[in-house]
Design a protein around this motif. Structure first.
Motif, PDB file in Angstrom:
ATOM      1  N   UNK A  17       0.804  -1.214   0.000  1.00  0.00           N
ATOM      2  CA  UNK A  17       0.000   0.000   0.000  1.00  0.00           C
ATOM      3  C   UNK A  17       0.847   1.280   0.000  1.00  0.00           C
ATOM      4  N   UNK A  21       9.761   2.253   2.043  1.00  0.00           N
ATOM      5  CA  UNK A  21      10.191   3.468   2.747  1.00  0.00           C
ATOM      6  C   UNK A  21       9.015   4.233   3.350  1.00  0.00           C
ATOM      7  N   UNK A  22       7.848   3.982   2.842  1.00  0.00           N
ATOM      8  CA  UNK A  22       6.670   4.664   3.351  1.00  0.00           C
ATOM      9  C   UNK A  22       6.012   3.943   4.523  1.00  0.00           C
ATOM     10  N   UNK A 106       6.119  -4.078  -7.906  1.00  0.00           N
ATOM     11  CA  UNK A 106       6.154  -3.003  -8.889  1.00  0.00           C
ATOM     12  C   UNK A 106       6.745  -1.726  -8.277  1.00  0.00           C
ATOM     13  N   UNK A 107       6.513  -1.546  -6.977  1.00  0.00           N
ATOM     14  CA  UNK A 107       7.047  -0.350  -6.319  1.00  0.00           C
ATOM     15  C   UNK A 107       8.513  -0.484  -5.944  1.00  0.00           C
ATOM     16  N   UNK A 109      10.776  -2.574  -7.435  1.00  0.00           N
ATOM     17  CA  UNK A 109      11.568  -3.240  -8.475  1.00  0.00           C
ATOM     18  C   UNK A 109      12.953  -2.638  -8.692  1.00  0.00           C
ATOM     19  N   UNK A 110      13.131  -1.366  -8.371  1.00  0.00           N
ATOM     20  CA  UNK A 110      14.434  -0.731  -8.625  1.00  0.00           C
ATOM     21  C   UNK A 110      15.349  -0.768  -7.415  1.00  0.00           C
ATOM     22  N   UNK A 166      -3.421  -1.844 -14.254  1.00  0.00           N
ATOM     23  CA  UNK A 166      -4.346  -0.713 -14.152  1.00  0.00           C
ATOM     24  C   UNK A 166      -5.394  -0.977 -13.071  1.00  0.00           C
ATOM     25  N   UNK A 169      -4.160  -0.220  -9.629  1.00  0.00           N
ATOM     26  CA  UNK A 169      -4.116   1.179  -9.182  1.00  0.00           C
ATOM     27  C   UNK A 169      -5.469   1.861  -9.245  1.00  0.00           C
ATOM     28  N   UNK A 170      -6.363   1.394 -10.107  1.00  0.00           N
ATOM     29  CA  UNK A 170      -7.688   1.997 -10.216  1.00  0.00           C
ATOM     30  C   UNK A 170      -8.767   0.909 -10.160  1.00  0.00           C
TER      31      UNK A 170
ATOM     32  N   UNK B  18      15.367   6.427  -6.411  1.00  0.00           N
ATOM     33  CA  UNK B  18      15.145   5.937  -5.041  1.00  0.00           C
ATOM     34  C   UNK B  18      13.721   6.123  -4.529  1.00  0.00           C
ATOM     35  N   UNK B  21       9.831   8.609  -1.052  1.00  0.00           N
ATOM     36  CA  UNK B  21      10.162   8.427   0.360  1.00  0.00           C
ATOM     37  C   UNK B  21      11.634   8.060   0.572  1.00  0.00           C
ATOM     38  N   UNK B  22      12.259   7.570  -0.462  1.00  0.00           N
ATOM     39  CA  UNK B  22      13.664   7.185  -0.346  1.00  0.00           C
ATOM     40  C   UNK B  22      14.620   8.323  -0.653  1.00  0.00           C
ATOM     41  N   UNK B 103      10.056   5.837 -14.664  1.00  0.00           N
ATOM     42  CA  UNK B 103      10.470   5.168 -13.429  1.00  0.00           C
ATOM     43  C   UNK B 103       9.831   5.836 -12.209  1.00  0.00           C
ATOM     44  N   UNK B 106       6.048   4.777 -12.170  1.00  0.00           N
ATOM     45  CA  UNK B 106       5.789   3.374 -11.841  1.00  0.00           C
ATOM     46  C   UNK B 106       5.951   3.129 -10.343  1.00  0.00           C
ATOM     47  N   UNK B 107       6.838   3.875  -9.720  1.00  0.00           N
ATOM     48  CA  UNK B 107       7.051   3.694  -8.282  1.00  0.00           C
ATOM     49  C   UNK B 107       6.014   4.419  -7.441  1.00  0.00           C
ATOM     50  N   UNK B 109       2.851   5.305  -8.452  1.00  0.00           N
ATOM     51  CA  UNK B 109       1.508   5.182  -9.019  1.00  0.00           C
ATOM     52  C   UNK B 109       0.413   4.973  -7.976  1.00  0.00           C
ATOM     53  N   UNK B 110       0.755   4.418  -6.815  1.00  0.00           N
ATOM     54  CA  UNK B 110      -0.270   4.147  -5.805  1.00  0.00           C
ATOM     55  C   UNK B 110      -0.416   5.272  -4.779  1.00  0.00           C
ATOM     56  N   UNK B 116      -2.099   7.755 -10.174  1.00  0.00           N
ATOM     57  CA  UNK B 116      -2.624   6.522 -10.766  1.00  0.00           C
ATOM     58  C   UNK B 116      -3.133   6.795 -12.182  1.00  0.00           C
ATOM     59  N   UNK B 117      -3.871   7.890 -12.295  1.00  0.00           N
ATOM     60  CA  UNK B 117      -4.491   8.202 -13.581  1.00  0.00           C
ATOM     61  C   UNK B 117      -3.431   8.572 -14.630  1.00  0.00           C
ATOM     62  N   UNK B 119      -0.333   7.579 -14.655  1.00  0.00           N
ATOM     63  CA  UNK B 119       0.396   6.355 -14.991  1.00  0.00           C
ATOM     64  C   UNK B 119      -0.355   5.556 -16.046  1.00  0.00           C
ATOM     65  N   UNK B 120      -1.653   5.426 -15.869  1.00  0.00           N
ATOM     66  CA  UNK B 120      -2.463   4.719 -16.869  1.00  0.00           C
ATOM     67  C   UNK B 120      -2.359   5.406 -18.225  1.00  0.00           C
ATOM     68  N   UNK B 123       1.036   4.649 -19.677  1.00  0.00           N
ATOM     69  CA  UNK B 123       1.308   3.247 -20.006  1.00  0.00           C
ATOM     70  C   UNK B 123       0.328   2.678 -21.008  1.00  0.00           C
TER      71      UNK B 123
END
Lengths: 195, 195
Positions: A17, A21-22, A106-107, A109-110, A166, A169-170, B18, B21-22, B103, B106-107, B109-110, B116-117, B119-120, B123
DNA sequence: TAATAAGGCTAAAAGTTATTAGCTTTATTA
DNA sequence: TAATAAAGCTAATAACTTTTAGCCTTATTA
């Protein structure tokens, strides 16, 4: 369920969620119903919780796509193929555990190479390899026209992966998304199935 | 470039690498070449920097896909289509600014509905709408067989989006990925182009 | 039953982070 | 040129976070 498992469960929920880091150890502890310092009786630290989660994401991948067992018997008709594929997608999309792993990956991944590699496996390798085999089998049994099963698997699965993400996130669009996915799968059958 | 713009540039770089938050305001300031409190002469706070970045990601989307101008003239042959498409993909994949926005999105998006919107849109909507029009045009000019341009655009673009995101997390595979993409596009032409 | 280990707690250390206050310098403009 | 605004700095605050130390209770086991 052991406290250790409960910690992992709640950590995954929170990481999915709010990201690693959050999320604070205090939040995790609160959801588990203990105080933050008690976490350290089970894990060396926050990073250790994350590593255990990565292990479990890896284990989950193995149990889902590691063997070819999960294919079951091949679909025997076009409708059968559409139905089994849609129900597999609906399950993947709605299952809370799988959804959390997806959102977590997905969050994060890097963050490091291991996470990058697991994300690729989940997003690109897993279902695709599975459908490569299904499609290959159905080519042999004459339902699909002869073509490269790997390329077809990618064409089938890629749009689904994007739509499912999608929906992550939505979620309010879940229904429309399922309709898009079904349309896409039927179109896929129109193009690559015989008759 | 103004300090304000430099802050946004460095913040985007760090957020892409990062996450929000990072990344600390001190890190951003250091890259800009000022001290952290000076940031507050340009932005109300860290969140304000992020919001400005979201605005610029939105503006970037608008300038890339907002109008239909960017299509240029339609490809006139199969090779022309493969070439222009591949070069568009190579550009999107390598351009540092576009890569960072990808990048970052994608990190994050939530984080909220707006992210979110966007990002959609980045993508799923952007390139797809564009190719919908290109394919539609090429159907009219007789290069593609007649079919639903929206579905074809999705089939064309989705695997590319997934591969590009793999390249974002595992840049060492860029070359193989470009080969996979080209193979996919050629296969797409085999299936949907006339002759 | 006695000893030990597991797992919880409080208190607090140690570090980090975002932000503010107030001062100074540089640039703008009247 | 004088006045003002913009943009930098240092110092410090205040909140938060992760982790450790040490204690107590409960459960396990010898």
């Amino acid at each position: 369920m052991s406290t250790k498992d409960k910690i992992l469960e709640e950590a995954l929920t929170l990481f999915a969620e709010n990201g690693y880091d959050g999320t604070g150890v205090e939040q995790i502890a609160e959801k588990v119903g203990i105080k933050a310092p008690s976490l350290y009786k089970h894990f060396k630290g926050k990073e250790d919780i994350m590593n255990a989660l990565i292990d479990s994401a890896e284990a989950h991948y193995e149990s889902s796509f590691g063997s070819s067992e999960h294919i079951g018997k091949l679909p025997e008709s076009r409708d059968d193929f559409v139905r089994t594929t849609m129900s597999r997608i609906a399950f993947t999309m709605h299952d809370p555990m799988i959804r959390k792993i997806r959102k977590f990956l997905v969050q994060e991944q890097f963050r490091n190479d291991r996470l990058a590699e697991i994300t690729t496996r989940h997003q690109l390798v897993g279902i695709q390899k599975m459908y490569e085999k299904i499609i290959e089998g159905m080519m042999k049994s004459g339902l699909f026209i002869h073509d490269d099963p790997a390329l077809l698997a990618i064409e089938l699965v890629s749009p689904v992966v994007l739509w499912v993400s999608k929906a992550d996130r939505e979620p309010q669009y879940e229904q429309e998304i399922m309709e898009c996915i079904e349309k896409h799968i039927r179109h896929f059958c129109d193009v690559y199935m015989k008759e």
